[in-house]
Design a protein around this motif. Structure first.
Motif, PDB file in Angstrom:
ATOM      1  N   PRO A  27     -12.135   1.743  -7.201  1.00 37.93           N
ATOM      2  CA  PRO A  27     -12.328   0.410  -7.861  1.00 37.93           C
ATOM      3  C   PRO A  27     -13.234  -0.548  -7.191  1.00 37.93           C
ATOM      4  N   THR A  28     -14.044  -1.445  -8.020  1.00 33.74           N
ATOM      5  CA  THR A  28     -15.083  -2.057  -7.619  1.00 33.74           C
ATOM      6  C   THR A  28     -14.827  -3.535  -7.139  1.00 33.74           C
ATOM      7  N   ASP A  29     -13.505  -4.125  -7.598  1.00 28.91           N
ATOM      8  CA  ASP A  29     -13.260  -5.620  -6.962  1.00 28.91           C
ATOM      9  C   ASP A  29     -12.458  -5.446  -5.844  1.00 28.91           C
ATOM     10  N   GLY A  30     -12.358  -6.493  -4.942  1.00 26.90           N
ATOM     11  CA  GLY A  30     -11.897  -6.424  -3.717  1.00 26.90           C
ATOM     12  C   GLY A  30     -10.406  -6.386  -3.623  1.00 26.90           C
ATOM     13  N   ASN A  31      -9.711  -7.041  -4.361  1.00 30.46           N
ATOM     14  CA  ASN A  31      -8.419  -6.998  -4.486  1.00 30.46           C
ATOM     15  C   ASN A  31      -7.736  -5.458  -4.823  1.00 30.46           C
ATOM     16  N   THR A  32      -8.448  -5.164  -5.915  1.00 30.42           N
ATOM     17  CA  THR A  32      -8.085  -3.650  -6.555  1.00 30.42           C
ATOM     18  C   THR A  32      -8.218  -2.606  -5.528  1.00 30.42           C
ATOM     19  N   GLN A  33      -9.333  -2.947  -4.696  1.00 35.75           N
ATOM     20  CA  GLN A  33      -9.791  -1.753  -3.435  1.00 35.75           C
ATOM     21  C   GLN A  33      -8.779  -2.001  -2.585  1.00 35.75           C
ATOM     22  N   LEU A  34      -8.391  -3.129  -2.098  1.00 36.53           N
ATOM     23  CA  LEU A  34      -7.311  -3.380  -1.006  1.00 36.53           C
ATOM     24  C   LEU A  34      -5.901  -2.777  -1.463  1.00 36.53           C
ATOM     25  N   SER A  35      -5.480  -2.910  -2.530  1.00 33.68           N
ATOM     26  CA  SER A  35      -4.351  -2.254  -3.003  1.00 33.68           C
ATOM     27  C   SER A  35      -4.547  -0.744  -3.265  1.00 33.68           C
ATOM     28  N   TYR A  36      -5.619  -0.146  -3.544  1.00 33.03           N
ATOM     29  CA  TYR A  36      -5.815   1.192  -3.495  1.00 33.03           C
ATOM     30  C   TYR A  36      -5.815   1.882  -2.132  1.00 33.03           C
ATOM     31  N   PHE A  37      -6.337   1.255  -1.223  1.00 35.83           N
ATOM     32  CA  PHE A  37      -6.305   1.877   0.093  1.00 35.83           C
ATOM     33  C   PHE A  37      -4.960   1.699   0.677  1.00 35.83           C
ATOM     34  N   LEU A  38      -4.357   0.824   0.358  1.00 41.74           N
ATOM     35  CA  LEU A  38      -3.116   0.412   0.891  1.00 41.74           C
ATOM     36  C   LEU A  38      -1.810   1.550   0.258  1.00 41.74           C
ATOM     37  N   ASN A  39      -2.131   1.856  -0.915  1.00 41.75           N
ATOM     38  CA  ASN A  39      -1.143   2.714  -1.457  1.00 41.75           C
ATOM     39  C   ASN A  39      -1.595   3.986  -1.351  1.00 41.75           C
ATOM     40  N   SER A  40      -2.843   4.381  -0.962  1.00 41.87           N
ATOM     41  CA  SER A  40      -3.297   5.960  -1.139  1.00 41.87           C
ATOM     42  C   SER A  40      -2.457   6.676  -0.024  1.00 41.87           C
ATOM     43  N   GLU A  41      -1.663   7.784  -0.480  1.00 40.39           N
ATOM     44  CA  GLU A  41      -0.830   8.387   0.459  1.00 40.39           C
ATOM     45  C   GLU A  41      -1.602   9.522   1.298  1.00 40.39           C
ATOM     46  N   ARG A  42      -2.717   9.978   0.797  1.00 37.32           N
ATOM     47  CA  ARG A  42      -3.462  10.933   1.346  1.00 37.32           C
ATOM     48  C   ARG A  42      -4.316  10.085   2.595  1.00 37.32           C
ATOM     49  N   VAL A  43      -4.641   9.186   2.279  1.00 39.07           N
ATOM     50  CA  VAL A  43      -5.503   8.428   3.511  1.00 39.07           C
ATOM     51  C   VAL A  43      -4.550   7.901   4.654  1.00 39.07           C
ATOM     52  N   TYR A  44      -3.147   7.595   3.971  1.00 36.48           N
ATOM     53  CA  TYR A  44      -2.321   7.093   5.054  1.00 36.48           C
ATOM     54  C   TYR A  44      -2.010   8.544   6.050  1.00 36.48           C
ATOM     55  N   PRO A 116      -7.306  -7.301   6.373  1.00 37.18           N
ATOM     56  CA  PRO A 116      -7.404  -7.496   4.685  1.00 37.18           C
ATOM     57  C   PRO A 116      -8.326  -8.448   4.244  1.00 37.18           C
ATOM     58  N   GLU A 117      -8.399  -9.518   5.211  1.00 40.17           N
ATOM     59  CA  GLU A 117      -9.531 -10.564   4.680  1.00 40.17           C
ATOM     60  C   GLU A 117     -10.778 -10.001   4.422  1.00 40.17           C
ATOM     61  N   GLU A 118     -11.336  -9.043   4.797  1.00 36.90           N
ATOM     62  CA  GLU A 118     -12.647  -8.609   4.478  1.00 36.90           C
ATOM     63  C   GLU A 118     -12.764  -7.939   3.010  1.00 36.90           C
TER      64      GLU A 118
END
Ligand code: HEC
Length: 171
Positions: A27-44, A116-118
């Motif tokens: 994703p390209t916008d900040g908030n969608t990126q944030l939830s993408y990384f927070l919800n990615s099982e693989r990266v977790y 997350p503020e970044e």
């Protein structure tokens, strides 16, 4: 012959899938990126297996063992060119089992999770496999000295990274 062709086709599609995964659109916008990384099982999973043994589940590290906290701190490093290279080159990152793409995703994840503020500021530049690959081979002779230099640059900007005790007596 037919069977051989089918086997070859199978190999090609597996390779194709791997390439697609490496180039997945992020994703390209900040908030969608944030939830993408927070919800990615693989990266977790990668963070938990490769980093959390030392940095802990909550990113607080272990001060008595010289493992710095990421909380409200790691994002500051991600704002600076040298700070980003430092995040890639520290032994825990550079020498992990992760490939460049996986390591890039874990670095994005630790910023998302602990600073997350970044992402919310909408100006975060994601780590990529290419950026990781460019710095990763350059290991530090003295990682504590590299951290000190960055701390001094941050001080000039009025930024306050987490305390760092690695390399001091007993750690
Ligand atoms: C065996 C323990 C250990 C593991 C596993 C480990 N680290 Fe570390 N990490 C440390 C120690 C000790 C330091 C402090 C010394 C240094 O700067 O390298 C550190 C520092 C860091 C820093 C610098 C933070 C700062 O505030 O200066 C980053 C970034 C980092 N590690 C990322 C990672 C990532 C990402 C992983 C997983 C892929 C990981 N580490 C795995 C022990 C570990």
């Amino acid at each position: 012959m037919k069977a051989l062709i089918l086997v070859l086709l199978g190999c090609v599609s597996v390779l194709g899938m791997k390439a697609a995964e490496a180039k997945r659109p992020l994703p390209t916008d900040g908030n969608t990126q944030l939830s993408y990384f927070l919800n990615s099982e693989r990266v977790y999973k990668d963070y938990m297996l490769q980093c959390a043994g030392c940095h802990r589940y909550d990113g607080q590290g272990v001060e008595s063992r010289g493992i710095p906290s990421f909380v409200d701190s790691i994002g500051l490093f991600s704002r600076m060119v040298d700070g980003r290279a430092y995040m890639i080159r520290v032994p825990g990152s550079a020498q992990s089992q992760l490939n460049n793409d996986e390591l890039a995703m874990v670095l994005n994840y630790i910023v998302a999770r602990f600073s997350p503020e970044e992402f919310e500021r909408n100006g975060f530049r994601l780590f990529s496999a290419a950026e990781v690959g460019a710095s990763r081979p350059y290991r530090f002779d003295d990682v504590a000295a590299a951290r000190k230099t960055l701390e001094m640059q941050m001080e000039e900007k009025g930024w306050l990274p987490a305390p760092y005790l690695f390399g001091q007596a007993g750690r």
